[in-house]
Write a protein that holds these residues in place. Structure first.
Motif, PDB file in Angstrom:
ATOM      1  N   UNK B  57       1.545  45.747 -71.167  1.00  0.00           N
ATOM      2  CA  UNK B  57       2.887  46.277 -71.413  1.00  0.00           C
ATOM      3  C   UNK B  57       3.273  46.123 -72.876  1.00  0.00           C
ATOM      4  N   UNK B  58       2.825  45.034 -73.521  1.00  0.00           N
ATOM      5  CA  UNK B  58       3.167  44.869 -74.935  1.00  0.00           C
ATOM      6  C   UNK B  58       2.279  45.689 -75.852  1.00  0.00           C
ATOM      7  N   UNK B  59       1.027  45.874 -75.427  1.00  0.00           N
ATOM      8  CA  UNK B  59       0.049  46.422 -76.357  1.00  0.00           C
ATOM      9  C   UNK B  59      -0.173  47.919 -76.234  1.00  0.00           C
ATOM     10  N   UNK B  60       0.152  48.496 -75.078  1.00  0.00           N
ATOM     11  CA  UNK B  60      -0.227  49.898 -74.904  1.00  0.00           C
ATOM     12  C   UNK B  60       0.517  50.792 -75.894  1.00  0.00           C
ATOM     13  N   UNK B  61       1.723  50.346 -76.315  1.00  0.00           N
ATOM     14  CA  UNK B  61       2.494  51.167 -77.247  1.00  0.00           C
ATOM     15  C   UNK B  61       1.773  51.333 -78.583  1.00  0.00           C
ATOM     16  N   UNK B  62       0.877  50.397 -78.913  1.00  0.00           N
ATOM     17  CA  UNK B  62       0.201  50.469 -80.213  1.00  0.00           C
ATOM     18  C   UNK B  62      -0.743  51.668 -80.292  1.00  0.00           C
ATOM     19  N   UNK B  63      -1.101  52.234 -79.140  1.00  0.00           N
ATOM     20  CA  UNK B  63      -2.092  53.309 -79.162  1.00  0.00           C
ATOM     21  C   UNK B  63      -1.485  54.685 -79.401  1.00  0.00           C
ATOM     22  N   UNK B  64      -0.156  54.754 -79.325  1.00  0.00           N
ATOM     23  CA  UNK B  64       0.467  56.022 -79.695  1.00  0.00           C
ATOM     24  C   UNK B  64       1.276  55.784 -80.962  1.00  0.00           C
ATOM     25  N   UNK B 191       9.070  66.052 -85.094  1.00  0.00           N
ATOM     26  CA  UNK B 191       8.679  64.661 -84.904  1.00  0.00           C
ATOM     27  C   UNK B 191       7.993  64.561 -83.547  1.00  0.00           C
ATOM     28  N   UNK B 192       6.718  64.152 -83.548  1.00  0.00           N
ATOM     29  CA  UNK B 192       5.987  64.067 -82.286  1.00  0.00           C
ATOM     30  C   UNK B 192       5.290  62.726 -82.166  1.00  0.00           C
ATOM     31  N   UNK B 193       5.120  62.282 -80.922  1.00  0.00           N
ATOM     32  CA  UNK B 193       4.400  61.043 -80.653  1.00  0.00           C
ATOM     33  C   UNK B 193       3.081  61.433 -80.014  1.00  0.00           C
ATOM     34  N   UNK B 194       2.004  60.922 -80.543  1.00  0.00           N
ATOM     35  CA  UNK B 194       0.727  61.238 -79.908  1.00  0.00           C
ATOM     36  C   UNK B 194      -0.261  60.102 -80.086  1.00  0.00           C
ATOM     37  N   UNK B 195      -1.421  60.263 -79.427  1.00  0.00           N
ATOM     38  CA  UNK B 195      -2.421  59.202 -79.468  1.00  0.00           C
ATOM     39  C   UNK B 195      -2.865  58.971 -80.906  1.00  0.00           C
ATOM     40  N   UNK B 196      -3.055  57.700 -81.247  1.00  0.00           N
ATOM     41  CA  UNK B 196      -3.305  57.356 -82.640  1.00  0.00           C
ATOM     42  C   UNK B 196      -4.703  56.764 -82.809  1.00  0.00           C
ATOM     43  N   UNK B 197      -5.662  57.616 -83.164  1.00  0.00           N
ATOM     44  CA  UNK B 197      -7.029  57.125 -83.374  1.00  0.00           C
ATOM     45  C   UNK B 197      -7.095  56.155 -84.531  1.00  0.00           C
ATOM     46  N   UNK B 198      -6.176  56.321 -85.510  1.00  0.00           N
ATOM     47  CA  UNK B 198      -6.219  55.451 -86.681  1.00  0.00           C
ATOM     48  C   UNK B 198      -6.000  53.990 -86.328  1.00  0.00           C
ATOM     49  N   UNK B 199      -5.346  53.743 -85.197  1.00  0.00           N
ATOM     50  CA  UNK B 199      -5.187  52.343 -84.816  1.00  0.00           C
ATOM     51  C   UNK B 199      -6.541  51.737 -84.476  1.00  0.00           C
TER      52      UNK B 199
END
Lengths: 344, 442
Positions: B57-64, B191-199
C-alpha cells in the motif's frame, strides 16, 4: 602485513580480470560529510552533472566530524576531495590534516542554516519559545531559590506560564551532530545566561569552564532524548509522542509543513529572511572544505566548487535557497576566494 | 530395568471406553499445545500479512508518476543563448515555463500566475531533459516538439492523494491555486499519470526532485557486487568445504577451523564492513564506494554460509558412493569430483543462492565503505567501470531515500523495497526449484 596486502590485492585482481582498472585514475569528484549539507551538495552535484561534461560528483553523508576525519586522511585519489561541514573546522582537525600532508585547504562558506523548534501540527500549542525556556526545561541542574538542585520541572507551563500544560519531552540532536553544538551554544548557554543561572553557577564556586558545561548539561531522566539519526527519526518520534517538541533544520521543516508547526524563538519566526538578516537567534554557517592539492588533479573539482557558490545556485533565488538554505550576503567574496584558490 | 521385580499394580475396575481424569488431562494438554501452535502460526501469518500490506500500500504508488505535456518550439537563438550561460539549465527552465504558460492559454485555462510561479508544478528535472534533447537533435531546431515533463513531487502527491489542499496551506512550494490548475489540466489530458519505468531503470536524484529518482543504477551496483560475490565466494567456499570434508585429517587444527567458520557465520555484518574499510580501502588502496569493494566485503560475509551449506551437502552423500568409487579403483580425487560433488551440487547451489540473497539485502557493511549517500547518479560506462565507479546498492539506496526530508522519497523507499523483495523471492524460488528438481534421496 605484506601477506594481508597480497591477499587483498589478489582478491581484487581475481575479481576484475582487467586489473589495470583498479589503478585507473578517478574522474569524479568525491565528497563526504555533514548530513545537513548533503541535500545542498547533492542538488548542486546533480545540476553540475547536467550542465557540464564532468560526471556527477559523489556525495556521501556521515556527519561533519566523520567527513573531516576522512578529509584529513591524506592526499591522493583514494581520499575525498571535499568535506562538507555544518561547523567550522577545528584546530585539532587542522593539525591532524597537517600531520597527514593535507596543508592547503580552501574554506568555503555556502550560506546559513536555521535550527527550528517544531511540534506536531495537532499537538499542544507551542508557539513561542525563549532560550531561557529551553534551558530551564532541559538543564540537568539549575539554581532554585539560591540552591543548585536537580531539574524539578515536569511540564512546560511550570517553566513558563505562557507555554501549554504539556509534559516536557524534547527530541534534540545527538552529540555527533554539528547541530548539537549550535543548540548548546545558542540556546542552552544563552538561556543559562538569561536566567542568571550562569552567575549562580559561578557564585557557587565553579570556574568559568565548569559553569559553562553545567549550563550545557542536559537532563538524563528521559525528558530530553538525544536523536543520533536524521530529522526523519525526530519526526517519527514526534509521531508517536504528540506532546513532544523536536529540533529540526529549517529546510526539513519547510519540506514537512503538513506535519509540523514551528515556534518562534525570542519572538522571531524562523524564515530565510529573518535568518539572513540575523534576527533569528539560532542559525549557523554551513561550509565545505576543498583539498587544494587535488585542484587540477581531479577533473572538475574547481569547476564544481565555483558552480556551488555561483549566484544561480547559492544566491537568494537559486534552488538551494528554495530548498531552505539561507544564502550568504557575502557570497561575492566567497566566489572570489574560490576563483583565486585562497587557502586557509 | 527393574520392571520385573516391581509389584504389579492392582487391576483397575474401570472401562477402557470411558476416559479417566488422567487421560482427560493429557488430552487437554495436547489440545492446549495445538492451540499454542496455531496461535503462534496465526500471529506469524498476521505479521506477514500486515508487512506485505504495508509494503504494497505504501510502495505501489512509486510505480506511477505524473507527467505534464508541454509543446515547445525549439528556437536556435534561445538555445545558443542558454548554452553560453554558467547554469545553462536555468535558462532552459525559463523557456519551458514560458511555453507552459502558452500551453495554458491555448487550452483556454485562465490564470494570473507568472511563468516562474506556474513552473512550480513541473519537476526541476525538466530543463536538463530539454537540454539533452536539444543538444542531441540539432536538426530539429525550429520545430515544435511535445515534451513529457515530470510533474513536481507535490503535484504528483496530490494526484495520488498523498498531498491535500490543507497541507499545502503552509507549504511555500505550491499553493491551492496550483492544484486548481492541475485539476483543469488533468481534465484536458495535459497532466497524466502513468506507469513510470524510470523508477525501475533510472538513477538517483537529489533532494529537490524526488519525482525523478529511480533505483536502476543502484540495481546495477547490486548486480556487480553479486558478480564479485559469486566469482569469489563460490569457488573459495566449495574448495574449502571439499578439502575440510573429504581430505582434511580430523585433528585439533581442523576442529579449530570448523568452530571458527561456524562462529564467523554469526558475526554481525557491520564488522565485515569495518574490516573492508581497513583492509581493502585504507590498506590495499581500492577505490571508495566501488561495487568491487562492496562485493569483496559481502564475499567475506557470505563465505561461512556457503561453506557450512556445502559441507552439509557433501556430508549428506552416502559413504557407499565413495566406497564404491574407491572400490573400482578411482583415486580419492576422482571419487570426490566424479561422484560426490555432482550429487552434492543441488545442495551447494541452494546454499550459494541463499547466501547471495542474504548479501543482496545487506546494508550495514556498505555504510562503512561509502556506498550510502547521493551516489547512484551515473550509469557505469562499461563492465570495468561497473566494478570500480562509485555506486550504491539497492538496500543502501532504500535506506538513503527513507532518510530524506521530502515525504515523496518515503514512497520511493517503499517502492524500492517491493523491487528488492521481488529479487529475493525470485532467488529463493530458484533455490527451491533446484532443490526439488535435482535432490536425490537415499
Amino acid at each position: 602485513m605484506s601477506i594481508a596486502k597480497l591477499t587483498a590485492s589478489s582478491l581484487a585482481i581475481a575479481a576484475v580480470t582487467a586489473s589495470a582498472a583498479v589503478a585507473q585514475s578517478r574522474d569524479n569528484v568525491q565528497i563526504a560529510g555533514s548530513s545537513t549539507v548533503l541535500p545542498y551538495a547533492s542538488i548542486v552535484a546533480e545540476v553540475f552533472g547536467e550542465n557540464t561534461d564532468f560526471p556527477t560528483p559523489v556525495v556521501e553523508s556521515g556527519g561533519s566530524s566523520a567527513g573531516l576525519a576522512r578529509f584529513c586522511e591524506g592526499v591522493g585519489e583514494n581520499t575525498i576531495d571535499i568535506a562538507n561541514a555544518s561547523r567550522a573546522i577545528r584546530e585539532g582537525e587542522l593539525e591532524e590534516c597537517a600531520a597527514n600532508g593535507v596543508t592547503d585547504i580552501i574554506e568555503v562558506r555556502i550560506g546559513y542554516d536555521g535550527i527550528v523548534f517544531a511540534s506536531r501540527i495537532d499537538g499542544p500549542d507551542f508557539t513561542a519559545f525563549e532560550a531561557s525556556d529551553w534551558f530551564t526545561a532541559l538543564a540537568a541542574e539549575l539554581p532554585v531559590d539560591g540552591e543548585i538542585v536537580e531539574n524539578p520541572h515536569t511540564t512546560w507551563n511550570e517553566v513558563d506560564a505562557d507555554l501549554p500544560d504539556a509534559e516536557i519531552l524534547a527530541f534534540i540532536p545527538g552529540t555527533k551532530h554539528g547541530t548539537r553544538e549550535v543548540f548548546e551554544e545558542k540556546v542552552l548557554l544563552q538561556g543559562c545566561e538569561d536566567t542568571g543561572a550562569l552567575q549562580a553557577f559561578l557564585d557557587s564556586g565553579m570556574d568559568e569552564d565548569a559553569a559553562e558545561s553545567a549550563c550545557m548539561a542536559v537532563r538524563t531522566d528521559g525528558a530530553s532524548v538525544d536523536i543520533d539519526g536524521d530529522y526523519t527519526e525526530t519526526l517519527a518520534r514526534l509521531d508517536s509522542n504528540p506532546q513532544g517538541v523536536g529540533v529540526f533544520g529549517l529546510s526539513f521543516y519547510e519540506n514537512n509543513t503538513d506535519k509540523l508547526k514551528v515556534a518562534t524563538m525570542g519572538g522571531v519566526e524562523p524564515t530565510t529572511e529573518t535568518i539572513a538578516a540575523g534576527d533569528y537567534p539560532v542559525s549557523r554557517p554551513l561550509y565545505f572544505y576543498i583539498k587544494a592539492a587535488h585542484l587540477g588533479v581531479i577533473p572538475g573539482l574547481k569547476e564544481f566548487a565555483q558552480f556551488f557558490v555561483a549566484d544561480e545556485l547559492a544566491g537568494p533565488d537559486g534552488p538551494l535557497a528554495a530548498y531552505g538554505l539561507v544564502s550568504d550576503p557575502e557570497l561575492a567574496a566567497t566566489q572570489a576566494k574560490v576563483a583565486n584558490e585562497e587557502t586557509m | 530395568m527393574s520392571d520385573a521385580i516391581a509389584p504389579t499394580p492392582p487391576a483397575r475396575a474401570v472401562s477402557l471406553h470411558a476416559t479417566d481424569a488422567r487421560t482427560r488431562r493429557r488430552n487437554a494438554a495436547e489440545k492446549r499445545f495445538k492451540a499454542y501452535g496455531l496461535t503462534a502460526i496465526g500471529i506469524g501469518l498476521a505479521f506477514l500479512a500486515a508487512l506485505l500490506f504495508a509494503i504494497v500500500s505504501n510502495g505501489s504508488a512509486a510505480f506511477t508518476q505524473t507527467f505534464v505535456e508541454v509543446p515547445i518550439t525549439l528556437d536556435a537563438e534561445e538555445i545558443a543563448a542558454a548554452e553560453s550561460s554558467i547554469v545553462k539549465t536555468s535558462k532552459y527552465r525559463e523557456i519551458i515555463h514560458g511555453a507552459l504558460l502558452e500551453q495554458l492559454a491555448d487550452a483556454g485555462i485562465e490564470t494570473d500566475m507568472d511563468a516562474a510561479e506556474l513552473g512550480k508544478i513541473l519537476s526541476s528535472s525538466e530543463a536538463a531533459e530539454m537540454r539533452d534533447f536539444a543538444l542531441a537533435n540539432p536538426e530539429r531546431m525550429g520545430e515544435t516538439v511535445r515534451f513529457d515533463f515530470l510533474a513536481s513531487s507535490r503535484v504528483d502527491g496530490y494526484l495520488k492523494g498523498r498531498v491535500t489542499r490543507d497541507a499545502l496551506a503552509r507549504d511555500q512550494n505550491l499553493d491551492a491555486a496550483h492544484l486548481d490548475l492541475v485539476d483543469r489540466l488533468a481534465e484536458q489530458g495535459i497532466v497524466v499519470k502513468r506507469f513510470n519505468w524510470d523508477f525501475i531503470l533510472g538513477a538517483d536524484a537529489s533532494d529537490q526532485r524526488p519525482e525523478q529518482a529511480g533505483i536502476g543504477v543502484a540495481m546495477l551496483g547490486s548486480f556487480f557486487m553479486m558478480l564479485v560475490v559469486l566469482a569469489l565466494a563460490l569457488p573459495i567456499g566449495v574448495a574449502a568445504s571439499i578439502y575440510l570434508e573429504e581430505f582434511a585429517p580430523k585433528n585439533r587444527i581442523t576442529d579449530f577451523i570448523e568452530v571458527n567458520i561456524s562462529n564467523l557465520a554469526a558475526v554481525p555484518s557491520i564488522v565485515f564492513g569495518i574490516l573492508g574499510l581497513a583492509v581493502f580501502i585504507q590498506f590495499a588502496g581500492l577505490p571508495q564506494s566501488a561495487p568491487l569493494v562492496g562485493g569483496l566485503v559481502l564475499t567475506l560475509m557470505t563465505l561461512p554460509t556457503i561453506i557450512i551449506s556445502t559441507r552439509a551437502a557433501l556430508a549428506a552423500v552416502p559413504p557407499s558412493i565413495r566406497a564404491a568409487a574407491l572400490g573400482v579403483g578411482a583415486s580419492k580425487m576422482q571419487s570426490v569430483f566424479h561422484h560426490v560433488l555432482p550429487l552434492a551440487m543441488p545442495g551447494i547451489l541452494t546454499g550459494t543462492i541463499i547466501g547471495l540473497a542474504q548479501a543482496l539485502g545487506e546494508t550495514a557493511p556498505l555504510l562503512l565503505i561509502g556506498m550510502v549517500g547521493f551516489i547512484a547518479s551515473n550509469y557505469p560506462d562499461g563492465v570495468v567501470s561497473g566494478f570500480t565507479d562509485p555506486n550504491s546498492a539497492m538496500p543502501a539506496q532504500i535506506y538513503e531515500w527513507a532518510k530524506r526530508a521530502d515525504p515523496a522519497f518515503y514512497e520511493r523507499a517503499w517502492g524500492g523495497i517491493i523491487i528488492l523483495l521481488l529479487f529475493l523471492m525470485t532467488m529463493n524460488f530458484i533455490a527451491i526449484l533446484l532443490r526439488r528438481r535435482f535432490e536425490r534421496r537415499w
